[in-house]
Write a protein that holds these residues in place. Structure first.
Motif, mmCIF file in Angstrom:
data_model
loop_
_atom_site.group_PDB
_atom_site.id
_atom_site.type_symbol
_atom_site.label_atom_id
_atom_site.label_comp_id
_atom_site.label_asym_id
_atom_site.label_seq_id
_atom_site.Cartn_x
_atom_site.Cartn_y
_atom_site.Cartn_z
ATOM 1 N N GLY A 106 -0.792 14.626 -18.567
ATOM 2 C CA GLY A 106 -1.386 15.693 -19.628
ATOM 3 C C GLY A 106 -2.767 15.410 -20.132
ATOM 4 N N LEU A 107 -3.194 14.186 -19.861
ATOM 5 C CA LEU A 107 -4.596 13.605 -20.500
ATOM 6 C C LEU A 107 -5.406 12.850 -19.427
ATOM 7 C CD1 LEU A 107 -6.169 14.259 -23.099
ATOM 8 C CD2 LEU A 107 -5.170 12.511 -23.945
ATOM 9 N N LEU A 108 -6.491 13.082 -19.179
ATOM 10 C CA LEU A 108 -7.297 12.141 -18.487
ATOM 11 C C LEU A 108 -8.095 11.291 -19.567
ATOM 12 C CD1 LEU A 108 -9.324 14.561 -16.454
ATOM 13 C CD2 LEU A 108 -7.274 13.421 -15.695
ATOM 14 N N SER A 109 -7.905 9.618 -18.928
ATOM 15 C CA SER A 109 -8.619 8.634 -19.611
ATOM 16 C C SER A 109 -10.111 8.821 -19.390
ATOM 17 C CB SER A 109 -8.071 7.197 -19.049
ATOM 18 O OG SER A 109 -8.634 7.210 -17.562
ATOM 19 N N HIS A 110 -10.943 8.087 -20.262
ATOM 20 C CA HIS A 110 -12.365 8.087 -20.035
ATOM 21 C C HIS A 110 -12.604 7.894 -18.560
ATOM 22 C CE1 HIS A 110 -16.526 7.783 -20.726
ATOM 23 N NE2 HIS A 110 -16.774 6.541 -20.786
ATOM 24 N N ALA A 111 -12.275 6.708 -18.025
ATOM 25 C CA ALA A 111 -12.655 6.312 -16.467
ATOM 26 C C ALA A 111 -12.248 7.315 -15.580
ATOM 27 C CB ALA A 111 -11.689 5.080 -16.077
ATOM 28 N N GLU A 112 -10.905 8.067 -15.806
ATOM 29 C CA GLU A 112 -10.516 9.217 -15.138
ATOM 30 C C GLU A 112 -11.598 10.417 -15.073
ATOM 31 O OE1 GLU A 112 -5.756 8.559 -15.028
ATOM 32 O OE2 GLU A 112 -6.689 9.509 -16.614
ATOM 33 N N VAL A 113 -12.160 10.652 -16.300
ATOM 34 C CA VAL A 113 -13.125 11.759 -16.336
ATOM 35 C C VAL A 113 -14.323 11.520 -15.821
ATOM 36 C CG1 VAL A 113 -14.536 12.942 -18.160
ATOM 37 C CG2 VAL A 113 -11.933 12.642 -18.838
ATOM 38 N N VAL A 114 -14.834 10.226 -15.907
ATOM 39 C CA VAL A 114 -15.957 9.593 -15.144
ATOM 40 C C VAL A 114 -15.925 10.003 -13.646
ATOM 41 C CG1 VAL A 114 -17.348 7.759 -14.523
ATOM 42 C CG2 VAL A 114 -16.640 7.992 -16.963
ATOM 43 N N ALA A 115 -14.693 9.701 -13.080
ATOM 44 C CA ALA A 115 -14.233 9.633 -11.680
ATOM 45 C C ALA A 115 -14.319 11.174 -11.449
ATOM 46 C CB ALA A 115 -13.104 8.786 -11.284
ATOM 47 N N TYR A 116 -13.555 11.857 -12.187
ATOM 48 C CA TYR A 116 -13.327 13.152 -11.880
ATOM 49 C C TYR A 116 -14.869 14.143 -11.877
ATOM 50 C CZ TYR A 116 -11.402 18.059 -12.864
ATOM 51 O OH TYR A 116 -10.707 19.247 -12.968
ATOM 52 N N TYR A 117 -15.748 13.657 -12.763
ATOM 53 C CA TYR A 117 -17.045 14.264 -12.688
ATOM 54 C C TYR A 117 -17.835 14.009 -11.302
ATOM 55 C CZ TYR A 117 -16.939 16.186 -17.495
ATOM 56 O OH TYR A 117 -16.832 16.940 -18.601
ATOM 57 N N ARG A 118 -18.007 12.668 -10.953
ATOM 58 C CA ARG A 118 -18.419 12.214 -10.033
ATOM 59 C C ARG A 118 -17.915 12.707 -8.462
ATOM 60 N NH1 ARG A 118 -18.871 5.729 -11.461
ATOM 61 N NH2 ARG A 118 -20.474 5.876 -13.097
ATOM 62 N N ASN A 119 -16.632 12.794 -8.393
ATOM 63 C CA ASN A 119 -15.817 13.366 -7.370
ATOM 64 C C ASN A 119 -15.885 14.943 -7.214
ATOM 65 O OD1 ASN A 119 -15.501 10.542 -6.294
ATOM 66 N ND2 ASN A 119 -13.414 10.493 -7.540
ATOM 67 N N TYR A 120 -15.923 15.561 -8.116
ATOM 68 C CA TYR A 120 -15.966 16.973 -8.075
ATOM 69 C C TYR A 120 -17.379 17.453 -8.661
ATOM 70 C CZ TYR A 120 -11.363 16.055 -6.951
ATOM 71 O OH TYR A 120 -9.916 15.355 -6.263
ATOM 72 N N PRO A 121 -18.573 17.656 -8.267
ATOM 73 C CA PRO A 121 -19.774 18.166 -8.827
ATOM 74 C C PRO A 121 -19.586 19.258 -9.272
ATOM 75 C CG PRO A 121 -20.061 17.429 -6.581
ATOM 76 C CD PRO A 121 -18.581 17.222 -6.840
ATOM 77 N N ILE A 122 -18.846 20.136 -9.099
ATOM 78 C CA ILE A 122 -18.408 21.545 -9.701
ATOM 79 C C ILE A 122 -18.060 21.382 -11.236
ATOM 80 C CG2 ILE A 122 -16.124 22.115 -8.978
ATOM 81 C CD1 ILE A 122 -19.043 24.504 -9.086
ATOM 82 N N VAL A 123 -17.344 20.404 -11.391
ATOM 83 C CA VAL A 123 -16.896 20.344 -12.843
ATOM 84 C C VAL A 123 -17.839 20.178 -13.788
ATOM 85 C CG1 VAL A 123 -15.474 18.847 -14.478
ATOM 86 C CG2 VAL A 123 -14.497 19.486 -11.948
ATOM 87 N N PRO A 124 -18.772 19.067 -13.842
ATOM 88 C CA PRO A 124 -19.878 18.983 -14.621
ATOM 89 C C PRO A 124 -20.756 20.133 -14.640
ATOM 90 C CG PRO A 124 -20.296 17.349 -12.892
ATOM 91 C CD PRO A 124 -18.851 17.751 -12.716
ATOM 92 N N ILE A 125 -20.834 20.864 -13.523
ATOM 93 C CA ILE A 125 -21.757 22.135 -13.582
ATOM 94 C C ILE A 125 -20.781 23.039 -14.551
ATOM 95 C CG2 ILE A 125 -22.491 23.784 -12.166
ATOM 96 C CD1 ILE A 125 -23.004 21.999 -10.161
ATOM 97 N N MET A 126 -19.598 23.255 -14.336
ATOM 98 C CA MET A 126 -18.929 24.200 -15.023
ATOM 99 C C MET A 126 -18.991 23.761 -16.597
ATOM 100 S SD MET A 126 -14.743 25.140 -14.992
ATOM 101 C CE MET A 126 -14.579 23.586 -15.878
#
Length: 125
Positions: free
Chosen positions: A45-65
């Motif tokens: 239910g919660l992303l760590s900081h490292a997971e957020v960074v990886a999430y943003y890098r792997n799914y470019p639509i997320v930082p755009i959103m």
């Protein structure tokens, strides 16, 4: 009996009124997506900081959103603040100063938020 349809206040243009209504709706949509992805689909239910960074890098639509979410929240809140200040019936020259101040605050807040978004994406790179 008052008209139940929302309309701009005196001193508020139809464009600002329309932007306030649209950004309010878009905030609800993006907030729903944000909560769904970041809290319900994430492990535990919660992303760590490292997971957020990886999430943003792997799914470019997320930082755009998230960037659009930032712009919508800042715009909506500052236009709403201006709308509240209109209720005070301030003089036009005071409202011009307030308008300039709100635009400056919006630009600084949005610029800082976008800078932070890129800082997260580039964390440790």
């Amino acid at each position: 009996m008052q008209n139940a349809v929302s309309q701009p206040k005196a001193g508020e243009s139809y464009l600002l009124w329309f932007i306030k209504i649209v950004t309010g709706l878009l905030i609800i949509v993006i907030l729903f997506i944000h909560f769904l992805v970041n809290h319900y689909l994430a492990p535990e239910g919660l992303l760590s900081h490292a997971e957020v960074v990886a999430y943003y890098r792997n799914y470019p639509i997320v930082p755009i959103m998230e960037g659009f979410f930032l712009v919508f929240v800042v715009s909506h809140s500052l236009i709403g603040t201006r709308s509240i200040l209109l209720d005070l019936n301030l003089k036009k020259n005071i409202m011009r100063v307030i308008d300039a101040l709100l635009v400056a605050i919006g630009l600084v807040a949005t610029g800082y938020g976008i800078w932070l978004l890129f800082a997260v994406i580039n964390w440790g790179a």
